[in-house]
Scaffold this motif. Structure first.
Motif: not given
Length: 186
Positions: A14-29, A33-34, A58-61
């Motif tokens: 998928l096309t994500g935003a910036d790195r931290q926003t993507s980590i916060d969503f996919w792993e944080g919410l 695991p990243f 895998l889901i990749t961003v």
């Protein structure tokens, strides 16, 4: 003609935003695991983050530090991906509304799909995410798809509009009877 026989989804990107926003969503919410990161080998301006959705696949961003979250709904024109459904256990699904609301994430509420329950919300880039929870467990040695095909056949034979729990129960019974012998005559 011979087929290219699929054996499951390898990964979804998928096309994500910036790195931290993507980590916060996919792993944080979503608790995925990243597990891996490298540059997007086709675009040096982007990162490529890899997350485990719980089944070892895998889901990749693709990320880009200049891309910011955009909650507008992504296109749903023919040929576009409409949404991504993520499987949850019944225990986790029962907590999903509360946990989304704790984070201030708008959602659809629980939707009855006959054979499963669903909750919909958007990722930071406006892509629709579905949290899905089956209403049944397949019998030992069978998959959810095995139950679904039998439930579909039963539903069609009965002229019913959509799959309901009755079709699932009857499909599970049929699969067990086919697979497991008994000494009883009844």
């Amino acid at each position: 003609m011979r087929k290219l026989q699929a054996q499951g989804i390898h990964h979804i990107t998928l096309t994500g935003a910036d790195r931290q926003t993507s980590i916060d969503f996919w792993e944080g919410l979503l608790g995925m695991p990243f597990v891996f990161e490298q540059p997007n080998l086709d675009n040096p301006d982007e990162g490529h983050l890899y997350f485990d959705p719980g089944d070892g696949r895998l889901i990749t961003v693709f990320t880009n530090e200049t891309r910011k979250p955009d909650p507008k709904r992504t296109p749903t024109d023919p040929g576009c991906v409409h949404h991504l459904a993520i499987n949850l256990s019944r225990a986790t699904f029962s907590q999903a509304v509360t946990r989304l609301e704790e984070r201030g994430i708008g959602h659809s509420g629980v939707k009855d799909r006959g054979f499963m329950d669903s909750i919909y919300f958007k990722d930071p880039m406006g892509f629709l995410i579905e949290l899905a929870c089956y209403r049944f467990e397949p019998p030992f040695g069978c998959s959810h798809a095995d139950v679904m095909i039998e439930a579909h056949r039963i539903r069609v034979a009965r002229g019913d509009y959509n799959i309901a729990e009755e079709h699932l129960a009857d499909a599970i019974q049929l699969l067990v009877e086919r697979r497991q012998q008994t000494l009883s005559r009844d």
